[in-house]
Write an enzyme that holds these catalytic residues in place. Structure first.
Site, PDB file in Angstrom:
ATOM      1  N   GLY A  48       0.736  -1.171   0.201  1.00 18.79           N
ATOM      2  CA  GLY A  48       0.022  -0.056  -0.091  1.00 18.79           C
ATOM      3  C   GLY A  48       0.795   1.148   0.034  1.00 18.79           C
ATOM      4  CB  SER A  76      -7.667  -8.879  -0.587  1.00 23.23           C
ATOM      5  OG  SER A  76      -6.429  -9.181  -0.160  1.00 23.23           O
ATOM      6  CG  LEU A  78      -5.923  -5.849  -7.275  1.00 21.79           C
ATOM      7  CD1 LEU A  78      -7.050  -6.465  -8.298  1.00 21.79           C
ATOM      8  CD2 LEU A  78      -4.359  -5.510  -7.652  1.00 21.79           C
ATOM      9  CD  GLN A  79      -8.568  -1.172   0.378  1.00 21.79           C
ATOM     10  OE1 GLN A  79      -7.335  -1.785   0.289  1.00 21.79           O
ATOM     11  NE2 GLN A  79      -9.242  -0.740   1.331  1.00 21.79           N
ATOM     12  NE  ARG A  80      -3.853  -2.297   1.739  1.00 25.16           N
ATOM     13  CZ  ARG A  80      -4.446  -3.615   1.539  1.00 25.16           C
ATOM     14  NH1 ARG A  80      -5.542  -3.570   0.559  1.00 25.16           N
ATOM     15  NH2 ARG A  80      -3.810  -4.915   1.670  1.00 25.16           N
ATOM     16  CE  LYS A  93       1.721  -7.806  -3.021  1.00 29.12           C
ATOM     17  NZ  LYS A  93       1.334  -7.252  -1.775  1.00 29.12           N
ATOM     18  CG  ASN A 138       5.844  -7.322   9.109  1.00 28.26           C
ATOM     19  OD1 ASN A 138       7.441  -7.452   9.795  1.00 28.26           O
ATOM     20  ND2 ASN A 138       6.265  -7.568   7.689  1.00 28.26           N
ATOM     21  CB  CYS A 195      -3.661  -3.565   6.989  1.00 25.10           C
ATOM     22  SG  CYS A 195      -2.992  -1.956   6.956  1.00 25.10           S
ATOM     23  CB  CYS A 349      -9.865 -14.881  13.773  1.00 30.16           C
ATOM     24  SG  CYS A 349      -8.087 -14.713  13.990  1.00 30.16           S
TER      25      CYS A 349
END
Ligand code: ZN
Length: 391
Positions: A48, A76, A78-80, A93, A138, A195, A349
């Site tokens: 990001g 997930s 690609l939103q930022r 990447k 991190n 995040c 979770c």
């Protein structure tokens, strides 16, 4: 007569045309562009923060860009993470970044490191650069980057984002403070969600990453006044930008007393992989965690385990482990009377952070046999059932 200015020749005609808006810029000009071309900037992370920083640093004409990222593009992201596109999902990447940055500016030399920054490679990699841009998400890599920059005397352009708020600064300059002056030790593991678990407004890393790119350009060209000795606080909801003064802490083990002369085990420092038992919570030797493979084996065997999923309903809608009951973490206390302490339970979770807190809560409430699913549903998908969507 002045001798011919040799360094003007460093820029080709194509570059002079490309950078014309810089060349006419007061305080920048051809000298600034030449310095930028000679500069070596390392981006730690192509996520990001690293995305906007990389795009603008390449466009501006930084001659050598290094990019460290071991990850692959996930939908997930690609939103930022605007360095990568939909057609890049699944690619490394560093590969995706190389194509995009080369298209933006073929004059930039890109060195891609398709690996994590670790204690073993950080000194060697950081030593090759003039400026480091910390775009990590991190604590291990953030402390590692800080310590390597302090030891090697490289300015560290720091940025971080969480939900609607961001921070930026320039650490490890000759006189300025470092990240450890601000945060001596990492927070206890599990206390600060990342995040993925806490969420982040997609445009926010764009804002903060471009602040970092701006600082990197200024450091490379030696212009302006950087954020060294100041912490910029960005609140996107109020759209407020504030700076607070920072001083070097003489007791800082990195830049003050200089006790830290070499890199350490940052997983250990940040409590990664440390069982909850180490936090002094467990009174007996019962295991506190279960891996996805162990859980799968036990379910196959027909063991009576109650699966409790403490994520939010929207996450449960995306992906679930068959048979798991949804009890969002915030509702766990209310749900306690509906749970049977005689049952053995496995809480899960997304990545295992919230469920570790839930497991603690259950143990505190008298549930004796509670296991946390290590790595959460994400690791379950990776190791047991790829049909479960990752997000
Ligand atoms: Zn310090």
């Amino acid at each position: 007569m002045h001798p011919p200015v040799a360094h003007e020749n460093d820029l080709s005609t194509a570059e002079l045309l490309r950078y014309s808006r810089h060349l006419s810029l007061p305080q920048f000009g051809i000298e600034g562009q030449r310095r930028l071309k000679q500069a070596r900037v390392l981006l730690v992370g192509a996520g990001g923060l690293g995305s906007p920083a990389a795009l603008y640093l390449a466009a501006a004409g930084v001659g050598h860009l290094g990019l460290v990222d071991f990850d692959r593009v996930d939908v997930s992201n690609l939103q930022r993470q605007v360095l990568h596109g939909t057609s890049d999902v699944g690619r490394r990447k560093t590969d995706s970044a190389r194509d995009r940055l080369h298209d933006i500016n073929p004059h930039v030399q890109l060195e891609a490191y398709d690996e994590s920054l670790t204690s073993a490679n950080a000194m060697e990699i950081v030593a090759e650069y003039d400026v480091v841009v910390d775009g990590t998400d991190n604590f291990q890599t953030r402390y590692l980057t800080n310590d390597a920059c302090v030891i090697l005397g490289k300015p560290n352009v720091y940025g971080s984002v969480f939900r609607f708020e961001g921070q930026a600064s320039v650490f490890a300059t000759a006189d300025g403070p470092c990240y450890r002056c601000l945060f001596r030790e990492p927070p206890p593991p599990g206390l600060v969600p990342n995040c993925a678990e806490g969420g982040v407004l997609g445009v926010l890393p764009g804002l903060v990453g471009m602040v970092q790119a701006t600082e990197a350009v200024k450091l490379a060209c030696g212009i302006g006044e950087t954020l060294a000795g100041r912490l910029l606080l960005v609140d996107a909801l109020r759209m407020s930008f504030r700076t607070i003064g920072l001083r070097r802490d003489p007791a800082c083990p990195a830049c003050g007393t200089r006790e830290i002369r070499e890199l350490m085990d940052y997983d250990e420092l940040c409590g990664v992989g440390r069982g909850v038992a180490d936090a002094g919570e467990a009174g007996d030797d019962a295991p506190l965690e279960i891996t996805p493979r162990e859980l799968h084996a036990r379910l196959e065997r027909g063991d009576a385990l109650e699966l409790i999923d403490v994520r939010e309903p929207y996450e449960y809608a995306i992906a679930r482990v068959p048979g798991a009951r949804l009890v969002p973490l915030g509702t766990l206390e209310r749900a306690l009377p509906s749970l049977d302490p005689a049952h053995e339970m496995v809480v899960l979770c997304h990545h295992g952070v919230r469920s570790a807190a839930a497991a603690e809560c259950l143990r505190a409430a008298g549930f004796r046999r509670v296991l946390n699913l290590a790595g959460g549903i994400d690791r379950w998908s990776a190791e047991v059932d790829p049909a479960v969507a990752r997000y």
